[in-house]
Write a protein that holds these residues in place. Structure first.
Motif, short mmCIF file in Angstrom:
data_model
loop_
_atom_site.label_atom_id
_atom_site.label_comp_id
_atom_site.label_asym_id
_atom_site.label_seq_id
_atom_site.Cartn_x
_atom_site.Cartn_y
_atom_site.Cartn_z
N LEU A 3 105.20 45.86 -4.62
CA LEU A 3 103.82 45.60 -4.22
C LEU A 3 103.61 44.11 -4.07
O LEU A 3 104.15 43.32 -4.85
CB LEU A 3 102.85 46.13 -5.28
N LEU A 4 102.80 43.71 -3.11
CA LEU A 4 102.42 42.31 -2.96
C LEU A 4 101.02 42.12 -3.54
O LEU A 4 100.10 42.88 -3.22
CB LEU A 4 102.43 41.89 -1.49
N VAL A 5 100.88 41.14 -4.40
CA VAL A 5 99.59 40.82 -5.02
C VAL A 5 99.11 39.51 -4.43
O VAL A 5 99.81 38.50 -4.47
CB VAL A 5 99.75 40.69 -6.56
N GLN A 6 97.89 39.54 -3.89
CA GLN A 6 97.35 38.36 -3.23
C GLN A 6 96.80 37.38 -4.27
O GLN A 6 95.60 37.15 -4.38
CB GLN A 6 96.27 38.76 -2.23
N ALA A 7 97.71 36.78 -5.03
CA ALA A 7 97.33 35.81 -6.05
C ALA A 7 98.59 35.21 -6.64
O ALA A 7 99.70 35.72 -6.43
CB ALA A 7 96.51 36.47 -7.17
N GLU A 8 98.43 34.11 -7.36
CA GLU A 8 99.55 33.51 -8.07
C GLU A 8 100.09 34.51 -9.09
O GLU A 8 99.38 35.42 -9.52
CB GLU A 8 99.07 32.23 -8.75
N ALA A 9 101.34 34.35 -9.47
CA ALA A 9 102.04 35.38 -10.23
C ALA A 9 101.41 35.68 -11.59
O ALA A 9 101.62 36.76 -12.14
CB ALA A 9 103.51 35.00 -10.41
N VAL A 10 100.65 34.76 -12.15
CA VAL A 10 100.03 35.04 -13.44
C VAL A 10 99.05 36.22 -13.31
O VAL A 10 98.87 37.00 -14.26
CB VAL A 10 99.33 33.78 -14.01
N VAL A 11 98.44 36.39 -12.14
CA VAL A 11 97.54 37.53 -11.92
C VAL A 11 98.35 38.82 -11.85
O VAL A 11 97.94 39.86 -12.38
CB VAL A 11 96.71 37.33 -10.64
N ALA A 12 99.50 38.76 -11.20
CA ALA A 12 100.36 39.94 -11.15
C ALA A 12 100.82 40.34 -12.55
O ALA A 12 100.87 41.54 -12.88
CB ALA A 12 101.57 39.67 -10.26
N VAL A 72 109.34 44.33 -12.58
CA VAL A 72 109.71 42.93 -12.40
C VAL A 72 108.59 42.23 -11.66
O VAL A 72 108.13 42.71 -10.62
CB VAL A 72 111.02 42.79 -11.61
N VAL A 73 108.14 41.10 -12.20
CA VAL A 73 107.15 40.26 -11.52
C VAL A 73 107.86 39.03 -10.99
O VAL A 73 108.59 38.35 -11.73
CB VAL A 73 106.01 39.85 -12.46
N ALA A 74 107.69 38.76 -9.70
CA ALA A 74 108.34 37.62 -9.07
C ALA A 74 107.32 36.79 -8.30
O ALA A 74 106.31 37.32 -7.82
CB ALA A 74 109.44 38.09 -8.12
N GLY A 75 107.58 35.50 -8.21
CA GLY A 75 106.73 34.60 -7.44
C GLY A 75 107.59 33.76 -6.51
O GLY A 75 108.59 33.20 -6.95
N PRO A 76 107.25 33.68 -5.24
CA PRO A 76 108.09 32.93 -4.30
C PRO A 76 107.97 31.42 -4.42
O PRO A 76 108.73 30.69 -3.78
CB PRO A 76 107.59 33.41 -2.94
N GLN A 77 107.05 30.90 -5.24
CA GLN A 77 106.78 29.47 -5.24
C GLN A 77 107.79 28.65 -6.04
O GLN A 77 107.74 27.42 -6.01
CB GLN A 77 105.37 29.19 -5.79
N LYS A 78 108.70 29.28 -6.74
CA LYS A 78 109.67 28.55 -7.56
C LYS A 78 110.98 28.35 -6.78
O LYS A 78 111.03 27.58 -5.85
CB LYS A 78 109.89 29.29 -8.88
N ALA A 79 112.03 29.02 -7.19
CA ALA A 79 113.34 28.80 -6.58
C ALA A 79 113.37 29.17 -5.10
O ALA A 79 114.16 28.60 -4.33
CB ALA A 79 114.41 29.59 -7.34
N LEU A 80 112.53 30.10 -4.67
CA LEU A 80 112.52 30.52 -3.27
C LEU A 80 111.75 29.55 -2.38
O LEU A 80 111.75 29.69 -1.16
CB LEU A 80 111.94 31.93 -3.13
N GLY A 123 100.37 31.39 -3.52
CA GLY A 123 99.20 32.26 -3.54
C GLY A 123 99.49 33.73 -3.33
O GLY A 123 98.58 34.50 -3.00
N ILE A 124 100.74 34.14 -3.48
CA ILE A 124 101.10 35.55 -3.33
C ILE A 124 102.26 35.83 -4.27
O ILE A 124 103.08 34.95 -4.56
CB ILE A 124 101.48 35.86 -1.86
N SER A 125 102.32 37.03 -4.81
CA SER A 125 103.39 37.38 -5.75
C SER A 125 103.79 38.83 -5.53
O SER A 125 103.16 39.55 -4.75
CB SER A 125 102.93 37.15 -7.19
N ALA A 126 104.84 39.23 -6.22
CA ALA A 126 105.40 40.57 -6.01
C ALA A 126 105.61 41.27 -7.35
O ALA A 126 105.95 40.62 -8.35
CB ALA A 126 106.72 40.49 -5.26
#
Length: 349
Positions: free
Chosen positions: A42-51, A170-178, A183-186
């Motif tokens: 699922l894609l969550v329209q927020a930074e990963a802390v919200v996910a 698993v919660v992932a955020g593209p803003q780090k190593a990727l 503003g979006i997380s998985a």
């Protein structure tokens, strides 16, 4: 004065084209491959802390006992969210800014055979440490305990394969190593986890409801987007994934490992001791404690004047550490060399 570079035109951010539903489904599938998950993403329209908070709200409820591993403020928050949802939480608190020991996890699991859930952060950018994820998940899997992994900092920086590890959520955020947008997380969810999430009393009509996304998006065949997602974030994520796939995830992981090794070698050449050894260190940041005869705040002030990516650690025990950031596009030995040179200059002064 504008905060933007002189060549950048902010107006280009206005009126972006819509991002169609079939392409959103494609982004989820591409992230699933990177996460190594055969279940739903699922894609969550927020930074990963919200996910992360959504996962806690969706899994926590009265009658659930959870084991929550705390190695940074993020673990503290996750425990609070579980309690707020009604779960009973047993915490394993590691030594300040250090990884948890597998022995402590095994002992806690044995002491609480009725535990149904275990949550852990893989790599901690807060202090530059990494928890022994493979062993922890193996211990939980042997006991039939559902697992939640915060892989926000580790995905792309360390080898990660959700199915092979036995991670249920698993919660992932593209803003780090990727090196993607913040503003979006998985959230990757397997069938075992859905059995606990998709229930009659699940939280609904809420930003923190995963079951809403399941019913409105997955169960509807991913044909129409639920809500009004931000096309800018989706286009940015698509561009980031294009770049990741062009380079190759294995090469990105290797690049982070090389940068981390260069940072450790550089610190040691200056007579400084990296906070975490190679076996327990994150590949995204490398931290060290300032020498006893050096004013850490003054040193950091000088370092930040050269490179703003020097920073203090976050949380108890880490707030006295100085971090070298070699995450994402900065995972480059040349970037690390420049940071080490800046550190050498600042120490001489």
């Amino acid at each position: 004065m504008s905060d933007f570079d002189s060549d950048f035109e902010p107006a280009r951010l206005l009126d972006p084209p819509p991002f169609p539903a079939d392409r959103v489904a494609g982004l989820a599938d591409r992230l699933a491959r990177l996460i190594g998950a055969s279940g739903d993403v699922l894609l969550v329209q927020a930074e990963a802390v919200v996910a992360l908070e959504a996962v806690a709200a969706s899994l926590g409820r009265p009658g659930v006992k959870a084991i929550n591993i705390v190695t940074s403020p993020y673990g503290v928050w996750f425990g609070r969210w579980l309690r707020r949802a009604g779960a009973s939480v047993v915490e394993i608190r590691a030594e300040a800014a250090r990884p948890v020991s597998a022995r402590a996890v095994a002992a806690t699991l044995d002491a609480h055979p009725d535990a149904q859930l275990l949550a852990v952060v893989h790599a901690e950018s807060a202090s530059g440490i990494r928890n022994p994820l493979e062993t922890i998940l193996s211990l939980a899997r042997e006991r039939g305990v559902l697992t939640v992994v915060d892989a926000v900092a580790s995905l792309g920086g360390h080898p990660f394969a959700a199915d092979a590890l036995g991670a249920d959520v698993v919660v992932a955020g593209p803003q780090k190593a990727l090196a993607g947008p913040a503003g979006i997380s998985a959230v990757a969810v397997d069938s075992r986890a859905w059995a606990e999430i998709d229930r009659p009393d699940a939280p609904a009509t809420s930003t923190l409801s995963l079951v809403d996304q399941k019913r409105l998006w997955l169960d509807a065949g991913r044909g129409a987007l639920p809500g009004t997602p931000s096309p800018l974030e989706l286009w940015a994520l698509a561009a980031a994934l294009d770049r990741v796939e062009a380079e190759g995830i294995d090469r990105i992981i290797d690049r982070h490992a090389e940068a981390a090794a260069a940072a450790r070698d550089g610190l040691q050449a200056l007579g400084l001791t990296p906070w975490a050894g190679p076996a327990e260190a994150s590949h995204l940041v490398t931290a060290f404690a300032a020498p006893a005869d050096v004013d850490a705040a003054f040193l950091l002030e000088r370092l930040k004047a050269i490179d703003a990516e020097f920073s203090l650690g976050v949380g108890a025990g880490a707030d006295r550490l100085i971090r070298l950031n070699h995450t994402g596009r900065r995972a480059d030995p040349q970037v690390v060399h420049t940071m080490i040179s800046a550190l050498a200059t600042a120490l001489r002064r």
